[in-house]
Structure formats: structure tokens, C-alpha cells
Design a protein around this motif. Structure first.
Motif, short mmCIF file in Angstrom:
data_model
loop_
_atom_site.label_atom_id
_atom_site.label_comp_id
_atom_site.label_asym_id
_atom_site.label_seq_id
_atom_site.Cartn_x
_atom_site.Cartn_y
_atom_site.Cartn_z
N VAL A 95 -0.67 -4.99 -0.22
CA VAL A 95 0.36 -4.59 -1.18
C VAL A 95 1.40 -3.70 -0.51
O VAL A 95 2.62 -3.91 -0.65
CB VAL A 95 -0.25 -3.85 -2.39
N LEU A 96 0.94 -2.71 0.24
CA LEU A 96 1.86 -1.76 0.87
C LEU A 96 2.72 -2.44 1.93
O LEU A 96 3.90 -2.12 2.09
CB LEU A 96 1.08 -0.60 1.47
N GLN A 97 2.15 -3.40 2.64
CA GLN A 97 2.94 -4.15 3.62
C GLN A 97 4.02 -4.96 2.93
O GLN A 97 5.19 -4.97 3.36
CB GLN A 97 2.05 -5.08 4.44
N LYS A 108 14.43 -2.35 -2.82
CA LYS A 108 13.64 -1.17 -3.20
C LYS A 108 13.40 -1.06 -4.70
O LYS A 108 12.46 -0.41 -5.13
CB LYS A 108 14.30 0.10 -2.68
N ASP A 109 14.28 -1.64 -5.48
CA ASP A 109 14.15 -1.55 -6.94
C ASP A 109 13.60 -2.83 -7.57
O ASP A 109 13.53 -2.94 -8.79
CB ASP A 109 15.51 -1.21 -7.57
N VAL A 110 13.22 -3.79 -6.74
CA VAL A 110 12.76 -5.08 -7.26
C VAL A 110 11.27 -5.02 -7.58
O VAL A 110 10.46 -4.65 -6.72
CB VAL A 110 13.02 -6.21 -6.24
N PRO A 111 10.86 -5.36 -8.80
CA PRO A 111 9.45 -5.37 -9.16
C PRO A 111 8.67 -6.40 -8.35
O PRO A 111 9.23 -7.39 -7.87
CB PRO A 111 9.46 -5.74 -10.65
N ILE A 135 4.07 -2.90 -8.83
CA ILE A 135 3.39 -4.11 -9.31
C ILE A 135 3.48 -4.15 -10.83
O ILE A 135 3.03 -3.23 -11.51
CB ILE A 135 1.92 -4.15 -8.88
N ILE A 136 4.04 -5.23 -11.35
CA ILE A 136 4.13 -5.37 -12.81
C ILE A 136 3.18 -6.43 -13.34
O ILE A 136 2.92 -6.46 -14.55
CB ILE A 136 5.57 -5.69 -13.26
N CYS A 137 2.67 -7.29 -12.46
CA CYS A 137 1.83 -8.38 -12.95
C CYS A 137 0.92 -8.89 -11.85
O CYS A 137 1.30 -8.94 -10.67
CB CYS A 137 2.71 -9.52 -13.45
N MET A 138 -0.30 -9.25 -12.25
CA MET A 138 -1.26 -9.90 -11.36
C MET A 138 -1.42 -11.35 -11.84
O MET A 138 -1.72 -11.59 -13.02
CB MET A 138 -2.59 -9.15 -11.40
N GLY A 175 -2.29 -0.61 -16.21
CA GLY A 175 -1.07 -0.93 -16.95
C GLY A 175 -0.28 -2.10 -16.41
O GLY A 175 0.96 -2.11 -16.50
N LYS A 176 -0.95 -3.10 -15.86
CA LYS A 176 -0.27 -4.27 -15.32
C LYS A 176 -0.42 -5.46 -16.27
O LYS A 176 -1.40 -5.56 -17.00
CB LYS A 176 -0.86 -4.67 -13.96
N GLY A 177 0.52 -6.37 -16.20
CA GLY A 177 0.35 -7.65 -16.86
C GLY A 177 -0.62 -8.50 -16.07
O GLY A 177 -0.87 -8.26 -14.89
N VAL A 178 -1.18 -9.53 -16.71
CA VAL A 178 -2.11 -10.42 -16.01
C VAL A 178 -1.95 -11.83 -16.57
O VAL A 178 -1.97 -12.04 -17.80
CB VAL A 178 -3.57 -9.91 -16.11
#
Length: 283
Positions: A95-97, A108-111, A135-138, A175-178
């Protein structure tokens, strides 16, 4: 969420007319090697051209370890997509990479969205979900997961129920979407409809699709019915009146209603209103 292959200009154009909530413009594995560069150009042009209305526009890039992943990110980081979907994420470090590469490319501001497609990813779902607020969704890749589990596709989806539940738990905890994975047999609507309703009932926010014929069935399964919305409004009103009368609970239609039911009811109403607003565009 409808996958749209970046190699097919007709599909990219047609996606602007379909009743999908989200379109995933795809640069990933389904695209043949010889079409990778052209697909990237097609998707960049399609996003810049716009015309997708209120639909969420997501771009799935290639694996970061592939020949195309880094160049994909450079090309799509700041062209106006609503999110970038990263495949084959298996750890916090992945994720961090991905986030660093996106930032370095001007996004930088893109989800971010992340794909969960392996046993290791499922087992690490908690650390993946916790890795970044971006991260907004898995998004589940259930076909890949079934193959790696050495399992079989069945109507009941028994081989992956544990995996789906583990990822849902991680998503909700942070608090993520799935989003549920695809059903590749797009002519078997009986199994597809069952998969949609099962996913909805265990807590999924929606389902990823591979064919426009699946859209209507998915929308029907995940759209709150009028009776459900009316019941939600009723229990909110009833508990409010009960609280004002000094009671902490109330019985509605022979069922006990408590405070946590109000939060669920409010979410259902918000979902119904959002869908109604989006569907105005499809009429």
C-alpha cells in the motif's frame, strides 16, 4: 462497478451510457501485452474527454512489479479519475509503495482502491485497510482467490465465504468500502443474482461486473426497496418518539428497535437517495 477494457474504444464509449454506479477502466491483466500501450492511451483520452456523468471513474493500473505498472501511474495520476485501483496488494508495504508512486506522479490527492486477490492478502486485510487513509475501497478478486485456494466455483460460494467475511470485517473496522468480486459466467443469471444477494446480505457495498447484461440484476439486488426505506423512516420516527417519552427502545412491527438500528436505517435512506439521484441521469 463495471470493468471496461481499455483496449476497446467502443466499450469505453458505451460505458458512458450504462446504468453502472462506477466504471473501472482497465489496464490490467485482461489486456494483451501487445495492447498495453494503446490501452493506456485510450483510457487517458477517455478520462480527459469525460462524459461519464455522475458515474465514479476508476482506473485499474497494472501490477507495480510488471513492465507497465509505474508508467501507468505516471500517465493516470492526475488526469481526473475518481480513484486509482491497485492490483495484487498483499501487505501494508505494498500500500505504501503504491501511495508513494502515486504521490510522486502528482496524484497526492487522488483516492486509492486496493484489490484483494490472494490468500495472503485476505490474511493481511486488517493491516492493508489500516495502512492509509487514502484507501477508500477494497475490491475482491474472487476468481483469482478461488484459483489460488485450489477451490471450485459453486453456486453457494462456500469456498470463499470465510475470505469475504474477513475482508468485510477489516473494511468496516477502518471505515472502507468493500466490493464483491466478479461472476465470470455472465450468461448464468441465476447464479449471478444469488451471488449479488448473498454479497449484499453479508455486508458488501456492491459487486464488480464483467458484462453490461449483469448491471440490472446487480442494481436490483443492491438498491433498497421502497418498503425497506419506508420501514427505515418508521423506526427512526418511532424511536425518536420513544426517547422523548423516556424510553430507550421501542417495538416496531414486532421487532425491538435500539439505537444501532437507527444508524443502519439512516445509512439505508442515504443510500436510496444517492441511488435515486444517480438514476435520474439514466432515465
Amino acid at each position: 462497478m463495471l470493468y471496461v477494457p481499455g483496449c476497446n474504444q467502443h466499450y469505453l464509449d458505451r460505458a458512458r451510457t450504462l446504468a453502472a454506479d462506477s466504471v473501472i477502466l482497465d489496464l490490467g491483466d485482461p489486456i494483451l501485452v501487445d495492447a498495453k500501450i494503446q490501452s493506456r492511451e485510450n483510457v487517458v483520452n477517455a478520462v480527459k474527454q469525460g462524459g461519464y456523468g455522475k458515474r465514479e471513474v476508476v482506473i485499474r493500473v497494472n501490477d507495480l512489479h510488471s513492465l507497465w505498472g509505474h508508467d501507468d501511474i505516471q500517465a493516470v495520476a492526475n488526469i481526473g479519475a475518481d480513484a486509482i485501483l491497485f492490483p495484487n496488494i498483499e501487505s501494508r508495504e505494498d500500500v505504501l509503495q503504491a501511495q508513494q508512486l502515486l504521490d510522486d506522479a502528482g496524484g497526492k490527492d487522488v483516492p486509492m482502491m486496493v484489490m484483494i486477490e490472494s490468500p495472503l492478502a485476505v490474511l493481511n486485510a486488517k493491516e492493508i485497510a489500516a495502512a492509509s487513509e487514502r484507501i477508500i475501497c477494497m475490491v475482491m478478486a474472487t476468481s483469482d482467490l478461488i484459483s489460488q485456494l485450489h477451490a471450485r466455483v459453486t453456486h453457494e460460494r462456500s469456498a470463499i465465504l470465510t475470505s469475504l467475511s474477513l475482508v468485510i470485517l477489516a473494511a468496516r473496522a477502518y471505515g472502507k468500502g468493500v466490493i464483491d468480486g466478479i461472476t465470470s459466467d455472465f450468461k448464468n443469471m441465476h447464479s449471478f443474482e444469488y451471488a449479488c444477494r448473498l454479497g449484499r446480505d453479508i455486508g458488501m457495498d456492491g459487486k464488480s461486473l464483467v458484462h453490461p447484461a449483469q448491471i440490472a440484476y446487480c442494481n436490483d439486488a443492491y438498491t433498497p426497496q421502497r418498503g425497506e426505506v419506508q420501514h427505515a423512516r418508521l423506526i427512526i420516527k418511532a424511536l425518536k418518539e420513544a426517547n422523548e417519552g423516556g424510553r430507550g427502545t421501542v417495538v416496531v412491527n414486532d421487532k425491538l428497535v435500539e439505537h444501532h438500528h437507527i444508524k443502519a436505517a439512516q445509512r439505508l435512506i442515504q443510500l436510496a437517495e444517492a441511488i435515486a439521484e444517480l438514476e435520474e441521469e439514466f432515465i
